[in-house]
Design a protein around this motif. Sequence first.
Motif, PDB file in Angstrom:
ATOM      1  N   THR A   1       0.700  -1.136  -0.027  1.00  0.00           N
ATOM      2  CA  THR A   1      -0.024  -0.034   0.011  1.00  0.00           C
ATOM      3  C   THR A   1       0.874   1.292   0.137  1.00  0.00           C
ATOM      4  O   THR A   1       2.021   1.201   0.558  1.00  0.00           O
ATOM      5  N   THR A   2       0.350   2.346  -0.347  1.00  0.00           N
ATOM      6  CA  THR A   2       1.150   3.576  -0.254  1.00  0.00           C
ATOM      7  C   THR A   2       0.796   4.337   0.870  1.00  0.00           C
ATOM      8  O   THR A   2       1.684   5.076   1.553  1.00  0.00           O
ATOM      9  N   ASP A   3      -0.235   3.956   1.825  1.00  0.00           N
ATOM     10  CA  ASP A   3      -0.418   4.581   3.176  1.00  0.00           C
ATOM     11  C   ASP A   3       0.114   3.539   4.145  1.00  0.00           C
ATOM     12  O   ASP A   3      -0.529   2.355   4.335  1.00  0.00           O
TER      13      ASP A   3
ATOM     14  N   CYS B   1       0.514   1.307  -6.461  1.00  0.00           N
ATOM     15  CA  CYS B   1       1.434   1.243  -5.583  1.00  0.00           C
ATOM     16  C   CYS B   1       2.613   0.034  -6.036  1.00  0.00           C
ATOM     17  O   CYS B   1       3.637   0.315  -5.266  1.00  0.00           O
TER      18      CYS B   1
ATOM     19  N   ALA C   1      -6.547   6.305  11.158  1.00  0.00           N
ATOM     20  CA  ALA C   1      -6.272   6.662   9.625  1.00  0.00           C
ATOM     21  C   ALA C   1      -6.445   5.377   8.612  1.00  0.00           C
ATOM     22  O   ALA C   1      -7.222   5.424   7.746  1.00  0.00           O
TER      23      ALA C   1
ATOM     24  N   TYR D   1     -10.410   3.740   5.584  1.00  0.00           N
ATOM     25  CA  TYR D   1     -10.469   2.897   4.290  1.00  0.00           C
ATOM     26  C   TYR D   1     -11.489   1.932   4.342  1.00  0.00           C
ATOM     27  O   TYR D   1     -11.839   1.127   3.329  1.00  0.00           O
TER      28      TYR D   1
END
Length: 229
Positions: A9-11, A45, A207, A211
């Motif tokens: 993932t990018t996060d 990603c 955070a 999602y």
Amino acid sequence: MERKVCICTTDPALRQVLAGLLEGWRFSLQPEIVDGVLLLAEEGCCEAPPDQPVLWLGHSRYSSRDKLPLPLPIEELYTRLEHRFHRPPRRHMRLDIDLSARVCCRGGDYASNLTSLSDRGGRLRLPMELAREEELELEFSLAGRPMSLAASVIYSFQRPGAVTDGYDTGVLFARQVQEECEQLREFILGRYLARLRERLAPEVFSAGLAYFTLPPALQQFYGGSQMVN
């Protein structure tokens, strides 16, 4: 079958929440993309090698066999992953648990323990073997709320080398109403979220949970999706 998954993932917060959920569901997390390992990846990603089994987490509402749109219900992620590893696939999220219960069957009343629970059935530890399709009544308390469910047996066996005596007995619940199913689903998902919140920093938990979509009661307690597609 080995349940190996590599997360990309990018996060970082999303990755930690996914990792916590998958570990709770007894998947084995792999640090690198390896042949034959399922890649669970956020779109954009990384690149999936040819023939790599992959489940994309997308940022559009398009859904397919290899793609789930964000934000998504946690149960949907569980079901889609289970479809990749089980035949026939498991369709209901389950929770390993140790919950005291009473079982009424054969004209008697027996102390038992629930060792696994889903919204449609469970696994019990009983002092005797029961026959397939035998009916029983199951009583237990769920987060302080008494539950009384009819059920039928799907298997009963004595586990070889078990530490304690007794029979592992799988049951399917019968004649459920929608409210009972929702109570069970909320309890199971709530247990996973509570465990996840204990191991993550509050800002990471919040955070990463953005999602996902949650049932209303859990949404109010934990928060949930704040994404806008």
